[in-house]
Each structure stands twice: as structure tokens, then as C-alpha cells.
Design a protein around this motif. Structure first.
Motif, PDB file in Angstrom:
ATOM      1  N   LEU A   6       1.755  -3.129  11.803  1.00 54.11           N
ATOM      2  CA  LEU A   6       0.865  -2.412  10.908  1.00 54.11           C
ATOM      3  C   LEU A   6       0.376  -3.341   9.798  1.00 54.11           C
ATOM      4  CD1 LEU A   6       2.816   0.954  10.579  1.00 54.11           C
ATOM      5  CD2 LEU A   6       0.851   0.469  12.036  1.00 54.11           C
ATOM      6  N   SER A   7      -0.934  -3.491   9.706  1.00 50.14           N
ATOM      7  CA  SER A   7      -1.507  -4.354   8.683  1.00 50.14           C
ATOM      8  C   SER A   7      -1.645  -3.594   7.364  1.00 50.14           C
ATOM      9  CB  SER A   7      -2.874  -4.863   9.134  1.00 50.14           C
ATOM     10  OG  SER A   7      -3.766  -3.778   9.319  1.00 50.14           O
ATOM     11  N   HIS A   8      -1.894  -4.353   6.297  1.00 50.25           N
ATOM     12  CA  HIS A   8      -2.121  -3.773   4.972  1.00 50.25           C
ATOM     13  C   HIS A   8      -0.948  -2.881   4.560  1.00 50.25           C
ATOM     14  CE1 HIS A   8      -6.221  -5.307   5.178  1.00 50.25           C
ATOM     15  NE2 HIS A   8      -6.261  -4.845   6.402  1.00 50.25           N
ATOM     16  N   TRP A   9       0.257  -3.410   4.716  1.00 51.89           N
ATOM     17  CA  TRP A   9       1.446  -2.579   4.507  1.00 51.89           C
ATOM     18  C   TRP A   9       1.582  -2.113   3.061  1.00 51.89           C
ATOM     19  CZ3 TRP A   9       4.000   0.529   7.263  1.00 51.89           C
ATOM     20  CH2 TRP A   9       5.208   1.068   6.782  1.00 51.89           C
ATOM     21  N   ASN A  10       1.376  -3.000   2.098  1.00 51.49           N
ATOM     22  CA  ASN A  10       1.524  -2.597   0.700  1.00 51.49           C
ATOM     23  C   ASN A  10       0.540  -1.489   0.334  1.00 51.49           C
ATOM     24  OD1 ASN A  10       3.573  -4.462   0.294  1.00 51.49           O
ATOM     25  ND2 ASN A  10       2.183  -6.054  -0.442  1.00 51.49           N
ATOM     26  N   GLU A  11      -0.673  -1.599   0.858  1.00 47.44           N
ATOM     27  CA  GLU A  11      -1.669  -0.556   0.600  1.00 47.44           C
ATOM     28  C   GLU A  11      -1.269   0.753   1.263  1.00 47.44           C
ATOM     29  OE1 GLU A  11      -2.277  -3.594   1.639  1.00 47.44           O
ATOM     30  OE2 GLU A  11      -3.913  -4.502   0.463  1.00 47.44           O
ATOM     31  N   ARG A  12      -0.691   0.662   2.450  1.00 42.98           N
ATOM     32  CA  ARG A  12      -0.211   1.867   3.130  1.00 42.98           C
ATOM     33  C   ARG A  12       0.868   2.576   2.292  1.00 42.98           C
ATOM     34  NH1 ARG A  12      -0.712   2.632   8.732  1.00 42.98           N
ATOM     35  NH2 ARG A  12      -2.192   1.215   9.741  1.00 42.98           N
ATOM     36  N   VAL A  13       1.763   1.787   1.731  1.00 42.97           N
ATOM     37  CA  VAL A  13       2.841   2.358   0.913  1.00 42.97           C
ATOM     38  C   VAL A  13       2.264   3.039  -0.325  1.00 42.97           C
ATOM     39  CG1 VAL A  13       4.838   1.764  -0.523  1.00 42.97           C
ATOM     40  CG2 VAL A  13       4.607   0.777   1.778  1.00 42.97           C
TER      41      VAL A  13
END
Length: 247
Positions: A6-13
Motif C-alpha cells: 500500500l502506497s502513501h501509508w502516512n497519508e492513509r493513516v
């Protein structure tokens, strides 16, 4: 931190935390309403919540990637809600400064949107935040499928105006980041609540002069890191409670 493929993990969080807290504030609408975050330069690819999943249980890994230029987007098991595709696809296609978009039917913003005059006068500091910084959509045309989404997007012509009071509908907030947009949505609901409750007293309103309202809005806009600290604190609270939002 990266989580599997899954890319952009920090944004997902961050986005998952925003969903969880929006539900906690009772600003959600059953399994409707949507938040999105652009993940490419022109905004045509964006993260969004899955179709009809309750905000209170959305995890970072649940978020789907939507391509506004892919005609097959509404096919398949991970297809977004068609109204989410219409509204958020329209915003991300046509409003390049809208890196993040949050749409809710929160009670007080929606009450404001239901009044014949949906303006928000500067009666307190929170209301001043939005002085000359919102647009009013008075052309509600039904559910936000593609035509309605494009019509709404066309109203965001002034980059300084990042809140749309959607007449007969709710509110749409845009911003540069998740923290920026969530913070704006939170304070708009607080401002709308103050105004609606003030109207309910039946007493005359103490409306600030335009110059003071504008001065206050500019001071709040330059207040350092308040939006980032707000979201960071919410994530700390969720973490301390053992929430699985970041899974």
C-alpha cells in the motif's frame, strides 16, 4: 513506514484518523459521505473511503485508490460510491488546489445550508475564520452524480474560498493536506453551531465589523502548525485507546 504494497501509508493513516474522529464527533452520515486525497500531481488519482463503510471502522489499509480518468472506475468489487465518484472526481479533475476534499452532512453546517440566507456572519472568532472564505451553492440539483459534481467544482474559482456551503445538502471543505482540511471542517461546524444557537435565542447578534473579521481571519491563517498539531493529538488519543485505525 510502508505497509505491504500500500502506497502513501502516512497519508492513509492520517485520513483514517480523520474518519474515526469525524464519527466520534457525530459529523458522519450513516455509511454515506466521503473524504479524498489527491496522490498525483494533477489530482486525478486519489485515496478515498470504500463504498458504504462506516467511518468509525475505516482503517488505513481499507482506503481505495480512484482514478478520475479511468472509465472503468465504477466497475468491479472496489468501485467507489457513484456519488463519491461524481463529487470528488469532479473536484479533483477541475480544482487543482483541492489536494484534499471532505464532504459531510454534519448537523449545524446542514442547518445553515437549509436557510434561505446561508451566509455565516462574523459573530465570534470561529466564524471570523471563514469571513469571505466560503462559497454558497444555491443550485442543488439532486444526488451528486457526475453532472452535479462538475457543477459544484466550477464554483471553486477563488483559491481563497475553501468551504462550499452546499445549499439543501451539507458542506464541502477543501485544503492542502488532510490536517488542513480536517481542521477547517471541524471549525466550520463549530462556527455554524455557534451561529445557529445564537439565532435560537431570538436576541440581536453582535456582528463584528468587516475589518476586524478580516484581520482575525488572517491572524488565524498564519497561526503556526495548529492544524497539524490538532490531527497529531487526535492520533495520539486514538493510539492510546488501542484503536486499529492505523492498521
Amino acid at each position: 513506514m510502508q505497509h505491504g504494497n500500500l502506497s502513501h501509508w502516512n497519508e492513509r493513516v492520517d485520513l483514517a484518523a480523520a474518519f474515526r474522529w469525524t464519527a466520534r464527533l457525530n459529523m458522519h452520515e450513516s455509511v454515506a459521505n466521503h473524504f479524498s486525497l489527491a496522490i498525483n500531481d494533477d489530482g486525478t488519482r486519489f485515496l478515498m473511503n470504500p463504498n458504504q463503510m462506516h467511518f468509525s471502522r475505516i482503517k488505513a489499509s481499507d482506503l481505495i485508490v480512484v482514478d478520475a480518468n479511468d472509465p472503468e472506475t465504477l466497475q468491479g468489487p472496489d468501485a467507489p460510491d457513484p456519488t463519491a465518484w461524481g463529487l470528488h472526481g469532479g473536484i479533483h479533475r477541475h480544482v487543482p488546489h483541492a489536494r484534499c476534499a471532505m464532504h459531510v452532512h454534519s448537523i449545524f453546517a446542514t442547518v445553515l445550508a437549509s436557510l434561505a440566507d446561508s451566509n455565516l456572519p462574523p459573530i465570534d472568532q470561529n466564524c471570523c475564520t471563514f469571513f469571505n472564505r466560503y462559497v454558497i451553492d444555491d443550485g442543488y440539483g439532486g444526488l451528486a452524480f457526475e453532472d452535479e459534481g462538475a457543477r459544484c467544482a466550477a464554483l471553486f474559482t477563488d483559491p481563497a474560498k475553501r468551504v462550499m456551503i452546499m445549499g439543501n445538502h451539507g458542506v464541502l471543505v477543501i485544503g492542502d493536506t488532510i490536517a488542513d482540511t480536517f481542521n477547517r471542517m471541524y471549525y466550520f461546524e463549530r462556527a455554524a453551531e455557534t451561529y445557529i444557537r445564537a439565532l435560537q435565542t431570538g436576541q440581536p447578534l453582535r456582528v463584528l465589523p468587516d475589518d476586524i473579521a478580516e484581520k482575525t481571519a488572517q491572524e488565524l491563517e498564519s497561526y503556526p502548525e495548529q492544524d497539524a498539531r490538532h490531527l497529531a493529538e487526535l492520533k495520539t488519543i486514538l493510539d492510546s485507546e488501542g484503536s486499529d485505525y492505523a492498521a
